[in-house]
Design a protein around this motif. Structure first.
Motif, PDB file in Angstrom:
ATOM      1  N   UNK A 190      15.989  -1.915  16.639  1.00 49.72           N
ATOM      2  CA  UNK A 190      16.605  -0.590  16.586  1.00 49.72           C
ATOM      3  C   UNK A 190      17.768  -0.584  15.601  1.00 49.72           C
ATOM      4  N   UNK A 191      17.927   0.494  14.833  1.00 52.77           N
ATOM      5  CA  UNK A 191      19.074   0.573  13.916  1.00 52.77           C
ATOM      6  C   UNK A 191      20.409   0.413  14.638  1.00 52.77           C
ATOM      7  N   UNK A 192      20.495   0.858  15.873  1.00 48.28           N
ATOM      8  CA  UNK A 192      21.743   0.765  16.620  1.00 48.28           C
ATOM      9  C   UNK A 192      22.138  -0.670  16.919  1.00 48.28           C
ATOM     10  N   UNK A 193      21.242  -1.615  16.691  1.00 46.82           N
ATOM     11  CA  UNK A 193      21.554  -3.012  16.936  1.00 46.82           C
ATOM     12  C   UNK A 193      22.311  -3.693  15.812  1.00 46.82           C
ATOM     13  N   UNK A 194      22.652  -2.940  14.757  1.00 44.98           N
ATOM     14  CA  UNK A 194      23.288  -3.539  13.576  1.00 44.98           C
ATOM     15  C   UNK A 194      24.573  -2.812  13.213  1.00 44.98           C
ATOM     16  N   UNK A 195      25.540  -3.587  12.724  1.00 44.05           N
ATOM     17  CA  UNK A 195      26.861  -3.054  12.429  1.00 44.05           C
ATOM     18  C   UNK A 195      27.054  -2.692  10.962  1.00 44.05           C
ATOM     19  N   UNK A 196      26.360  -3.406  10.102  1.00 39.12           N
ATOM     20  CA  UNK A 196      26.587  -3.232   8.668  1.00 39.12           C
ATOM     21  C   UNK A 196      25.262  -2.894   7.982  1.00 39.12           C
ATOM     22  N   UNK A 197      25.354  -1.993   7.006  1.00 36.28           N
ATOM     23  CA  UNK A 197      24.170  -1.506   6.300  1.00 36.28           C
ATOM     24  C   UNK A 197      24.405  -1.465   4.804  1.00 36.28           C
ATOM     25  N   UNK A 198      23.321  -1.718   4.067  1.00 36.90           N
ATOM     26  CA  UNK A 198      23.360  -1.519   2.632  1.00 36.90           C
ATOM     27  C   UNK A 198      23.057  -0.076   2.271  1.00 36.90           C
ATOM     28  N   UNK A 199      23.074   0.208   0.970  1.00 41.38           N
ATOM     29  CA  UNK A 199      22.881   1.571   0.503  1.00 41.38           C
ATOM     30  C   UNK A 199      21.404   1.922   0.305  1.00 41.38           C
ATOM     31  N   UNK A 200      20.546   0.916   0.353  1.00 39.95           N
ATOM     32  CA  UNK A 200      19.113   1.138   0.230  1.00 39.95           C
ATOM     33  C   UNK A 200      18.595   0.932  -1.178  1.00 39.95           C
ATOM     34  N   UNK A 201      17.325   0.531  -1.248  1.00 41.09           N
ATOM     35  CA  UNK A 201      16.633   0.403  -2.522  1.00 41.09           C
ATOM     36  C   UNK A 201      15.245   1.026  -2.356  1.00 41.09           C
ATOM     37  N   UNK A 202      14.831   1.810  -3.329  1.00 47.63           N
ATOM     38  CA  UNK A 202      13.587   2.566  -3.216  1.00 47.63           C
ATOM     39  C   UNK A 202      12.396   1.710  -3.619  1.00 47.63           C
ATOM     40  N   UNK A 230       0.848  -1.184   0.000  1.00 46.61           N
ATOM     41  CA  UNK A 230       0.000   0.000   0.000  1.00 46.61           C
ATOM     42  C   UNK A 230       0.887   1.240   0.000  1.00 46.61           C
ATOM     43  N   UNK A 231       0.333   2.403  -0.290  1.00 46.89           N
ATOM     44  CA  UNK A 231       1.166   3.615  -0.403  1.00 46.89           C
ATOM     45  C   UNK A 231       1.966   3.921   0.857  1.00 46.89           C
ATOM     46  N   UNK A 232       1.487   3.491   2.022  1.00 44.19           N
ATOM     47  CA  UNK A 232       2.215   3.730   3.272  1.00 44.19           C
ATOM     48  C   UNK A 232       3.506   2.917   3.353  1.00 44.19           C
ATOM     49  N   UNK A 233       3.675   1.957   2.465  1.00 42.68           N
ATOM     50  CA  UNK A 233       4.914   1.170   2.431  1.00 42.68           C
ATOM     51  C   UNK A 233       5.997   1.867   1.612  1.00 42.68           C
ATOM     52  N   UNK A 234       5.673   2.983   0.995  1.00 38.26           N
ATOM     53  CA  UNK A 234       6.656   3.719   0.205  1.00 38.26           C
ATOM     54  C   UNK A 234       7.791   4.215   1.089  1.00 38.26           C
ATOM     55  N   UNK A 235       9.014   3.837   0.728  1.00 37.95           N
ATOM     56  CA  UNK A 235      10.191   4.196   1.525  1.00 37.95           C
ATOM     57  C   UNK A 235      11.436   3.654   0.843  1.00 37.95           C
ATOM     58  N   UNK A 236      12.580   4.093   1.334  1.00 40.65           N
ATOM     59  CA  UNK A 236      13.835   3.437   0.982  1.00 40.65           C
ATOM     60  C   UNK A 236      14.019   2.274   1.955  1.00 40.65           C
ATOM     61  N   UNK A 237      14.296   1.111   1.425  1.00 38.49           N
ATOM     62  CA  UNK A 237      14.441  -0.086   2.247  1.00 38.49           C
ATOM     63  C   UNK A 237      15.925  -0.438   2.352  1.00 38.49           C
ATOM     64  N   UNK A 238      16.365  -0.688   3.586  1.00 35.53           N
ATOM     65  CA  UNK A 238      17.762  -0.970   3.871  1.00 35.53           C
ATOM     66  C   UNK A 238      17.899  -2.339   4.532  1.00 35.53           C
ATOM     67  N   UNK A 239      18.883  -3.093   4.100  1.00 36.54           N
ATOM     68  CA  UNK A 239      19.185  -4.315   4.840  1.00 36.54           C
ATOM     69  C   UNK A 239      20.309  -4.031   5.827  1.00 36.54           C
ATOM     70  N   UNK A 240      20.330  -4.813   6.890  1.00 32.59           N
ATOM     71  CA  UNK A 240      21.299  -4.623   7.959  1.00 32.59           C
ATOM     72  C   UNK A 240      21.711  -5.977   8.512  1.00 32.59           C
ATOM     73  N   UNK A 241      22.926  -6.046   8.995  1.00 31.89           N
ATOM     74  CA  UNK A 241      23.467  -7.277   9.570  1.00 31.89           C
ATOM     75  C   UNK A 241      24.172  -6.947  10.871  1.00 31.89           C
ATOM     76  N   UNK A 242      23.988  -7.811  11.856  1.00 31.63           N
ATOM     77  CA  UNK A 242      24.661  -7.588  13.130  1.00 31.63           C
ATOM     78  C   UNK A 242      24.541  -8.785  14.039  1.00 31.63           C
ATOM     79  N   UNK A 243      25.257  -8.726  15.128  1.00 29.31           N
ATOM     80  CA  UNK A 243      25.144  -9.760  16.146  1.00 29.31           C
ATOM     81  C   UNK A 243      23.761  -9.636  16.782  1.00 29.31           C
ATOM     82  N   UNK A 244      23.113 -10.757  16.999  1.00 33.90           N
ATOM     83  CA  UNK A 244      21.760 -10.732  17.548  1.00 33.90           C
ATOM     84  C   UNK A 244      21.745 -10.090  18.928  1.00 33.90           C
ATOM     85  N   UNK A 245      20.755  -9.246  19.163  1.00 29.12           N
ATOM     86  CA  UNK A 245      20.581  -8.632  20.477  1.00 29.12           C
ATOM     87  C   UNK A 245      19.099  -8.400  20.722  1.00 29.12           C
ATOM     88  N   UNK A 246      18.777  -8.037  21.956  1.00 28.67           N
ATOM     89  CA  UNK A 246      17.373  -7.795  22.283  1.00 28.67           C
ATOM     90  C   UNK A 246      16.860  -6.497  21.660  1.00 28.67           C
TER      91      UNK A 246
END
Length: 123
Positions: free
Chosen positions: A106-118, A86-102
């Motif tokens: 949160x973005x702060x829970x991940x160490x590595x990020x992609x550049x995003x895809x619209x 739906x239109x509310x899903x419009x955004x730049x989508x980013x993948x992230x990788x990190x050590x699992x945490x509680x």
């Protein structure tokens, strides 16, 4: 050098589906959590979904039942199948990788990020 490369974004109509992919390179991520976040203009980056190394998945309430996250450890790739967009899903989508945490939501829970895809969903 660690690199995450997203693909699969595009312009679709409401009700359509898209499948995002994120290929990781530079090291093995099989023991790491992998996740998707999204960010719309003027808004903060928000959690979409995450998958632990063993395959357990977590979703934001807004996408639960419509989106499915999965991973292929042999290919070091994480996917996001998005249905009933739906239109509310419009955004730049980013993948992230990190050590699992509680704080996997949160973005702060991940160490590595992609550049995003619209992803743009028209009504």
């Amino acid at each position: 050098q660690v690199q995450l490369v997203e693909s699969g974004g595009g312009l679709v109509q409401a009700g359509d589906s898209l499948r995002l992919s994120c290929a990781a390179s530079g090291r093995s991520f099989s023991a790491y959590a992998m996740a998707w976040f999204r960010q719309a203009p003027g808004k903060e980056r928000e959690f979409v979904a995450a998958v632990r190394s063993g395959g357990t998945t977590y979703y934001a309430d807004l996408v639960k039942g419509r989106f499915t996250i999965s991973r292929n450890n042999d290919k070091s790739t994480v996917y996001l199948q998005m249905n009933s967009l739906n239109p509310e899903d419009t955004a730049a989508y980013y993948c992230a990788v990190g050590v699992w945490s509680t704080v996997y939501y949160k973005p702060s829970g991940y160490n590595y990020w992609g550049q995003g895809t619209q992803v743009t969903v028209s009504s």
